[in-house]
Design an enzyme around this catalytic site. Structure first.
Site, short mmCIF file in Angstrom:
data_model
loop_
_atom_site.label_atom_id
_atom_site.label_comp_id
_atom_site.label_asym_id
_atom_site.label_seq_id
_atom_site.Cartn_x
_atom_site.Cartn_y
_atom_site.Cartn_z
N VAL A 107 0.86 -1.18 0.00
CA VAL A 107 0.00 0.00 0.00
C VAL A 107 0.90 1.23 0.00
O VAL A 107 1.85 1.31 0.78
CB VAL A 107 -0.92 0.03 1.23
N CYS A 108 0.61 2.16 -0.91
CA CYS A 108 1.33 3.42 -0.97
C CYS A 108 2.83 3.17 -1.15
O CYS A 108 3.23 2.39 -2.01
CB CYS A 108 1.03 4.23 0.29
#
Length: 320
Positions: A107-108
């Protein structure tokens, strides 16, 4: 049907939303399935099992340490400012065990940790838009695409900034348990719609720069408010009181997009919202969005989103 295990990695400087968003999605599966013994068993782990401090100052206490953690079905690597130092022990663990999981998810800026461990080499990946250039520069073996909100490449999935981790987690739940379960979770979390992975991280108004000159800013505003109008270069140039050639050159210089690309993205975005939020027919949506006929709309959707309008509506419009 047994529970799938999910392990979320923790480290100092982690972005709290990167981990709590997916955790809430996976944890909500049991409720949506109506059985606490189904869905997912979610655990967290830090390198040494000690508490970590998030980038926003929260203290998180992990369930275990990486040395004793079992290889999970789904391994989630969140991002945050804490990815910048590199965390050598964490990267070594990822290099040794990351691909042992059935699914590896970042994520990210968690994608940076995967890249440092060599787990994205030869793969297509995405990350937060503000860090795409640095990821591509530091890891040339990774095919970085800054636009999508998430990308799935085999068993490895990467997502863009913060809340896109929720979108990716919902897509994984849908794969495991079906669309109805994923939509039930989305409604409970008050997520209006699960976005497709190849949807851009920004709306076109945010993706394009705002023109510095007032006539060009006015054209941008007018295009967004009138997607069904005549938006040819000649018509837009007339509104800006410029020659078509001068207008096209100035618009591209100040917004980073050609007028034609800007118009197409505005029209596709407008049609996408109508498909998601109304029951209007495809022909009516085509007209309202500035397309001559449904075939023109279909070609634009396939070119931009990778799916025709009918498939898009069937997959991404919430159930009544």
């Amino acid at each position: 049907m047994s529970q799938r295990t999910v392990l979320v990695l923790l480290f100092d400087g982690v972005q709290s939303l990167d981990l709590t968003g997916p955790v809430e999605v996976f944890s909500g599966a049991a409720r949506a399935l109506g059985d606490p013994n189904l869905g997912y068993r979610v655990r967290t782990a830090s390198v040494d099992g000690r508490p970590v401090r998030t980038s926003s100052g929260l203290t998180l206490v992990p369930d275990t340490d990486l040395a004793t953690a079992s290889v999970p079905h789904t391994l989630v690597v969140p991002g945050g400012v804490g990815t910048r130092p590199g965390h050598p022990p964490l990267i070594e663990w990822l290099r040794a065990y990351g691909l042992c999981a059935e699914r590896l998810v970042s994520v990210c800026t968690g994608a940076a940790l995967l890249a440092k461990a060599g787990l994205l080499d030869g793969r297509r990946a995405t990350t937060h838009w503000a860090h795409s250039d640095s990821l591509a520069r530091d890891h040339p073996a990774v095919e970085v695409d800054p636009d999508p909100i998430f990308i799935r490449d085999g068993k490895v999935s990467t997502s863009a900034g913060v809340t896109s981790g929720i979108d990716l987690a919902l897509a994984l739940v849908e794969e495991d348990h079906g669309r109805d379960v994923a939509l039930t979770i989305a409604r409970y979390l008050v997520v209006f719609l699960r976005r497709p992975g190849n949807q851009a991280q920004f709306s076109v108004q945010l993706a394009a720069q705002t023109a510095s000159r007032s006539p060009l800013r006015e054209v941008q505003r007018w295009v967004s408010e009138h997607p069904g109008a005549d938006l040819s270069v000649a018509a837009l140039a007339s509104r800006a009181a410029l020659s078509p050639r001068h207008f096209a050159r100035a618009f591209h210089a100040e917004t980073g997009m050609t007028p034609g690309r800007y118009v197409e993205r505005v029209r596709v975005e407008h049609a996408r919202r109508l498909l998601e939020e109304t029951t209007d027919g495809i022909e009516q949506i085509s007209r309202n969005s500035g397309y001559r006929n449904p075939e023109a709309l279909r070609r634009a959707f396939v070119r931009t989103l990778g799916a025709p309008p009918t498939d898009y509506r069937r997959r991404f419009r919430p159930a009544a």
